[in-house]
Scaffold this motif. Structure first.
Motif, PDB file in Angstrom:
ATOM      1  N   SER A  46      93.671  16.395  21.437  1.00  0.00           N
ATOM      2  CA  SER A  46      92.134  17.070  21.443  1.00  0.00           C
ATOM      3  C   SER A  46      91.671  16.588  22.678  1.00  0.00           C
ATOM      4  O   SER A  46      91.510  15.514  23.272  1.00  0.00           O
ATOM      5  N   HIS A  47      90.753  17.671  23.122  1.00  0.00           N
ATOM      6  CA  HIS A  47      89.897  17.265  24.244  1.00  0.00           C
ATOM      7  C   HIS A  47      88.822  16.347  24.020  1.00  0.00           C
ATOM      8  O   HIS A  47      88.051  15.617  24.745  1.00  0.00           O
ATOM      9  N   PRO A  73      93.859  27.060  21.376  1.00  0.00           N
ATOM     10  CA  PRO A  73      94.677  26.168  21.394  1.00  0.00           C
ATOM     11  C   PRO A  73      96.005  26.519  21.886  1.00  0.00           C
ATOM     12  O   PRO A  73      96.238  27.578  22.278  1.00  0.00           O
ATOM     13  N   MET A  74      96.888  25.338  22.352  1.00  0.00           N
ATOM     14  CA  MET A  74      97.886  25.546  23.229  1.00  0.00           C
ATOM     15  C   MET A  74      99.066  25.010  22.262  1.00  0.00           C
ATOM     16  O   MET A  74      99.028  23.961  21.993  1.00  0.00           O
ATOM     17  N   LEU A  76     103.190  23.873  22.871  1.00  0.00           N
ATOM     18  CA  LEU A  76     103.995  23.436  24.210  1.00  0.00           C
ATOM     19  C   LEU A  76     105.444  23.441  23.396  1.00  0.00           C
ATOM     20  O   LEU A  76     105.787  22.752  22.474  1.00  0.00           O
ATOM     21  N   TRP A  87     106.288  16.657  27.641  1.00  0.00           N
ATOM     22  CA  TRP A  87     104.881  17.185  27.977  1.00  0.00           C
ATOM     23  C   TRP A  87     103.839  15.906  28.161  1.00  0.00           C
ATOM     24  O   TRP A  87     102.743  16.367  28.286  1.00  0.00           O
ATOM     25  N   MET A  91      99.673  16.721  28.452  1.00  0.00           N
ATOM     26  CA  MET A  91      99.143  17.389  27.105  1.00  0.00           C
ATOM     27  C   MET A  91      97.543  17.191  27.192  1.00  0.00           C
ATOM     28  O   MET A  91      96.774  17.758  26.844  1.00  0.00           O
ATOM     29  N   LEU A  94      95.870  19.418  29.876  1.00  0.00           N
ATOM     30  CA  LEU A  94      95.735  20.737  29.394  1.00  0.00           C
ATOM     31  C   LEU A  94      94.767  21.016  28.076  1.00  0.00           C
ATOM     32  O   LEU A  94      93.947  22.024  27.728  1.00  0.00           O
ATOM     33  N   ALA A  95      94.694  19.903  27.197  1.00  0.00           N
ATOM     34  CA  ALA A  95      93.627  20.002  26.183  1.00  0.00           C
ATOM     35  C   ALA A  95      92.110  19.885  26.567  1.00  0.00           C
ATOM     36  O   ALA A  95      91.233  20.855  26.135  1.00  0.00           O
ATOM     37  N   ALA A  98      91.777  23.708  27.740  1.00  0.00           N
ATOM     38  CA  ALA A  98      91.438  24.381  26.372  1.00  0.00           C
ATOM     39  C   ALA A  98      90.242  24.284  25.989  1.00  0.00           C
ATOM     40  O   ALA A  98      89.750  25.317  25.352  1.00  0.00           O
ATOM     41  N   LYS A 101      92.539  21.648  20.739  1.00  0.00           N
ATOM     42  CA  LYS A 101      93.959  21.335  20.474  1.00  0.00           C
ATOM     43  C   LYS A 101      94.955  21.770  21.203  1.00  0.00           C
ATOM     44  O   LYS A 101      95.046  22.798  21.215  1.00  0.00           O
ATOM     45  N   VAL A 102      95.936  20.839  21.817  1.00  0.00           N
ATOM     46  CA  VAL A 102      97.352  21.230  22.342  1.00  0.00           C
ATOM     47  C   VAL A 102      98.122  20.559  21.377  1.00  0.00           C
ATOM     48  O   VAL A 102      98.136  19.103  21.167  1.00  0.00           O
TER      49      VAL A 102
END
Length: 407
Positions: A46-47, A73-74, A76, A87, A91, A94-95, A98, A101-102
């Motif tokens: 999570s970011h 959310p993404m 993968l 990943w 990860m 990417l969070a 976004a 959450k990823v």
């Protein structure tokens, strides 16, 4: 005489005499989610998280320019022979992109997802493509999201695209990295030869005249030949289907035998690490950390049987006469799509990725220089930059359209 000590077995440097259940190999940030009796290993980033994961690199950063987050959310989806580990370097960034959450999960037969017996009692083969699609949609629900951005790598791209076809309303965008999807050739129109079809001849109007009568007889003969050729073609196709069916059954029986298990162990031992190195543009930069990340699943009990069942599932899917190949449905994709490839990919050539992008309406295509089959691992900064630029462009445009419509 003292008893002779039994020689210890190893595959790709991993001891095969002391295998463990997958969950016993889990990392501190690992989680498991059960679907149809299969315990799927996954990780969520999570970011809002501040603690770095044990297997994530701290040198990967994303520029913070104050732009609004994507808000989606993404998911993968890793490729063949890979896992959540592939990943690990992207990860967390990417969070941040976004703003939510990823999630990355290990598909059955890979990573630390549980190995289950494959039998007819199960409603869905856990090693099939259909199960991976179902699991992807289940994880979107798991994140309490209506839709998500799917990022697939190599064979994971096929899962991403099939998920879109199964439920297009759940997929906000597709990012296909080094996609292992056969791309159709560009349609080439036949050039004019200067000869006109059905060129008129100067013949008498009398239908009983010799030239006209010969033409009618010749035409009838050609129609008879076409009919015979069509019947023969159908017979050949039927025979070919029978032969193919018998071949598939024989191949499946062999793979499920003890010889099949020995074969997969030998292949992984001889070519497993070599395959990882070959996936990089510069094999000398493949560290021990990377090798351990890819070979860790070989410590799981039943890994070879699961890998064989996954291979068998792919063979059966490809032999299915009712399943329409993805390559023939690419034009049906209407969500935003980004295709990313490394310029020196030795596994899935860059030209195939470019052809794939050409076949998908409106798809964007990006090439990362001095990069092989694993852009997210070998060139994480460039990979993140490409993905971030694509997503911000797509969703900024979408938000502007919604705002204008509201006004």
């Amino acid at each position: 005489m003292p008893p002779r000590r039994r020689r210890r077995r190893s595959v790709a440097g991993v001891d095969q005499d002391e295998l463990l259940d997958p969950e016993a190999l889990a990392d501190p940030d690992s989680s498991f989610y059960e679907i149809n009796g299969v315990r799927l290993h996954h990780k969520v980033c999570s970011h809002e998280d501040e603690d770095s994961s044990s297997d994530q690199s701290s040198d990967t950063t994303v520029s913070a320019d104050g732009q609004s987050r994507i808000g989606l959310p993404m998911l993968l989806l890793h490729g063949f022979g890979a896992s959540v580990f592939s990943w690990s370097r992207v990860m967390r960034p990417l969070a941040r992109i976004a703003g939510t959450k990823v999630l990355a999960f290990d598909r059955p037969a890979f990573g630390l997802t549980s190995r289950v017996n494959c039998d007819d009692s199960k409603p869905l083969n856990p090693y099939s493509l259909a199960f991976s699609v179902m699991a992807t949609l289940a994880f979107i629900n798991y994140l309490s999201a209506e839709k998500a951005v799917l990022i697939g790598h190599s064979a994971g791209c096929l899962v991403a695209v099939e998920t879109y076809f199964e439920a297009p309303e759940r997929v906000a965008a597709l990012v296909l990295v080094a996609p292992a999807i056969f791309a159709p050739r560009k349609g080439v129109k036949d050039s004019a030869t200067g000869e006109q079809e059905g060129e008129k001849q100067n013949v008498p109007n009398d239908e009983n005249s010799p030239p006209n009568l010969f033409a009618r007889i010749w035409g009838g003969f050609l129609e008879l030949c076409k009919h015979i050729a069509g019947s023969v073609s159908k017979m050949i196709m039927a025979i070919r289907e029978v032969v193919r069916s018998l071949y598939v059954k024989a191949l499946v029986a062999f793979l499920r035998s003890s010889l099949g298990v020995m074969l997969v162990r030998w292949v992984m031992d001889k070519f497993g690490i070599l395959g990882v190195r070959n996936a990089w543009y510069d094999p000398s930069k493949v560290t021990d950390h990377v090798i351990k990340g890819y070979t860790k699943p070989l410590r799981s009990r039943g890994w070879e049987t699961a890998l064989l069942e996954h291979t068998i599932s792919m063979i059966i899917d490809s032999a299915s006469a009712t399943r329409v190949p993805v390559s023939k449905r690419l034009s049906e994709i209407s969500c935003p799509v980004l295709v990313v490839t490394g310029d020196t990919d030795r596994i899935v050539p860059a030209w195939n990725a470019e052809r794939l992008a050409y076949a998908i309406p409106g798809a964007r295509f990006d090439v990362i220089k001095s990069c092989g089959h694993l852009p997210q691992e070998e060139r994480p900064e460039e990979f993140l930059s490409v993905v971030e630029r694509f997503l911000r462009t797509v969703f900024r445009t979408s938000n502007e359209q919604v705002f204008q419509a509201a006004v």
